[in-house]
Design a protein around this motif. Structure first.
Motif, PDB file in Angstrom:
ATOM      1  N   ASP A  83      -3.013   1.681  -7.325  1.00 43.40           N
ATOM      2  CA  ASP A  83      -1.997   2.728  -7.404  1.00 43.40           C
ATOM      3  C   ASP A  83      -1.605   3.166  -5.998  1.00 43.40           C
ATOM      4  O   ASP A  83      -2.406   3.128  -5.054  1.00 43.40           O
ATOM      5  CB  ASP A  83      -2.532   3.929  -8.191  1.00 43.40           C
ATOM      6  CG  ASP A  83      -2.766   3.604  -9.655  1.00 43.40           C
ATOM      7  OD1 ASP A  83      -2.122   2.647 -10.152  1.00 43.40           O
ATOM      8  OD2 ASP A  83      -3.589   4.283 -10.294  1.00 43.40           O
ATOM      9  N   ASP A  84      -0.372   3.620  -5.855  1.00 41.25           N
ATOM     10  CA  ASP A  84       0.116   4.090  -4.553  1.00 41.25           C
ATOM     11  C   ASP A  84      -0.795   5.156  -3.960  1.00 41.25           C
ATOM     12  O   ASP A  84      -1.064   5.166  -2.752  1.00 41.25           O
ATOM     13  CB  ASP A  84       1.526   4.668  -4.705  1.00 41.25           C
ATOM     14  CG  ASP A  84       2.590   3.580  -4.677  1.00 41.25           C
ATOM     15  OD1 ASP A  84       2.308   2.496  -4.154  1.00 41.25           O
ATOM     16  OD2 ASP A  84       3.695   3.823  -5.184  1.00 41.25           O
ATOM     17  N   ALA A  85      -1.284   6.073  -4.798  1.00 42.33           N
ATOM     18  CA  ALA A  85      -2.086   7.196  -4.314  1.00 42.33           C
ATOM     19  C   ALA A  85      -3.428   6.738  -3.733  1.00 42.33           C
ATOM     20  O   ALA A  85      -4.045   7.465  -2.954  1.00 42.33           O
ATOM     21  CB  ALA A  85      -2.313   8.196  -5.446  1.00 42.33           C
ATOM     22  N   GLN A  86      -3.890   5.548  -4.106  1.00 42.76           N
ATOM     23  CA  GLN A  86      -5.188   5.065  -3.637  1.00 42.76           C
ATOM     24  C   GLN A  86      -5.069   4.124  -2.436  1.00 42.76           C
ATOM     25  O   GLN A  86      -6.066   3.778  -1.816  1.00 42.76           O
ATOM     26  CB  GLN A  86      -5.901   4.329  -4.777  1.00 42.76           C
ATOM     27  CG  GLN A  86      -6.119   5.182  -6.017  1.00 42.76           C
ATOM     28  CD  GLN A  86      -6.560   4.350  -7.210  1.00 42.76           C
ATOM     29  OE1 GLN A  86      -6.064   3.244  -7.422  1.00 42.76           O
ATOM     30  NE2 GLN A  86      -7.490   4.893  -7.998  1.00 42.76           N
ATOM     31  N   ALA A  87      -3.841   3.743  -2.115  1.00 42.41           N
ATOM     32  CA  ALA A  87      -3.641   2.727  -1.086  1.00 42.41           C
ATOM     33  C   ALA A  87      -4.098   3.191   0.295  1.00 42.41           C
ATOM     34  O   ALA A  87      -4.729   2.426   1.042  1.00 42.41           O
ATOM     35  CB  ALA A  87      -2.175   2.317  -1.045  1.00 42.41           C
TER      36      ALA A  87
END
Length: 245
Positions: A221-225
């Motif tokens: 997910d974008d938030a974890q990148a």
């Protein structure tokens, strides 16, 4: 007298031809054999069968195209080991990749993960991979012990932060020992609880000749990148297989 004699002479003759005597049979005409007609019939049967076969085979013009034999992760290219040729009916509405175009296809990348067993079409390939909405691809370079044996593309993994913050040093020795501490890491060390392996380099690949690290790309997910990228830069990431494979 002469008239009577002529009459009498004619009276003794029969106007109808003499019939066969008792016991004799009428002659029958010989049966005529026609081998040419029999041969012609067989030939017509063969021609009909051949014609039906040709109609089936020529239902459409056949062309030789590329078939994908093994899954190709997004961003990766085809090669001789993951492709083969197959004959299909030509269809102007389908952008098949012809077998003669294989060398050109090797220069392109799969825009998304391509499953094995499908026929290649032009829309599957481009200059770079397409990332799904809300997702990001993060590259890792993992040492032995920081990833499970037999890791393959498509696997579901969790990414843990190991070493680094819990140790005073972050050099190569710390990185090497970090993999061993992944098993005792607490819940706070989880960076990504579920990620998909988009690509993993074959251990026999040429890219690993001068390196012992394993290149891996995760779809997260974008938030974890951001957190995963930071930990990967410091060599503080270890992967663990989780349910879902």
């Amino acid at each position: 007298m002469k008239i009577q004699e002529r009459t009498g002479t004619g009276a003794g003759r029969s106007a109808a031809p003499a019939g066969p005597t008792a016991g004799e049979r009428l002659p029958t005409p010989p049966r005529e054999r026609k081998p040419a007609l029999a041969a012609l019939a067989v030939l017509l049967i063969l021609v009909g069968a051949l014609g039906a076969t040709m109609l089936v085979l020529q239902a459409g013009d056949r062309i030789e195209v590329v078939k994908i034999t093994e899954e190709i992760p997004a961003g990766q290219a085809v090669n001789d080991s993951n492709t083969t040729s197959v004959m299909v009916a030509e269809d102007p509405g389908i952008n098949y990749v012809k077998w003669s175009q294989l060398d050109a296809l090797k220069k392109l990348k799969a825009v998304t993960t391509i499953p094995g067993g499908v026929v290649a079409v032009g829309e599957m390939f481009g200059e770079e991979a397409k990332v799904p909405e809300g997702k990001a691809l993060v590259g890792l370079s993992l040492k032995e012990g920081q990833y499970p044996a037999g890791l393959k593309s498509g696997a579901t993994v969790a990414a843990y932060r190991v070493g680094g913050t819990s140790r005073s040093g972050s050099g190569d020795d710390a990185d090497g020992g970090s993999a061993g501490s992944s098993g005792s890491s607490g819940g706070d060390s989880v960076i990504v609880d579920k990620a998909v392996v988009d690509y993993v380099q074959d251990a026999k690949g040429d890219d690993l000749v001068s390196s012992t690290n394993l290149p891996v790309t995760l779809l997260v997910d974008d938030a974890q990148a951001a957190a995963l990228t930071q930990a990967a830069t410091n060599g503080e990431v270890a992967l663990v297989l989780v349910p879902g494979n």
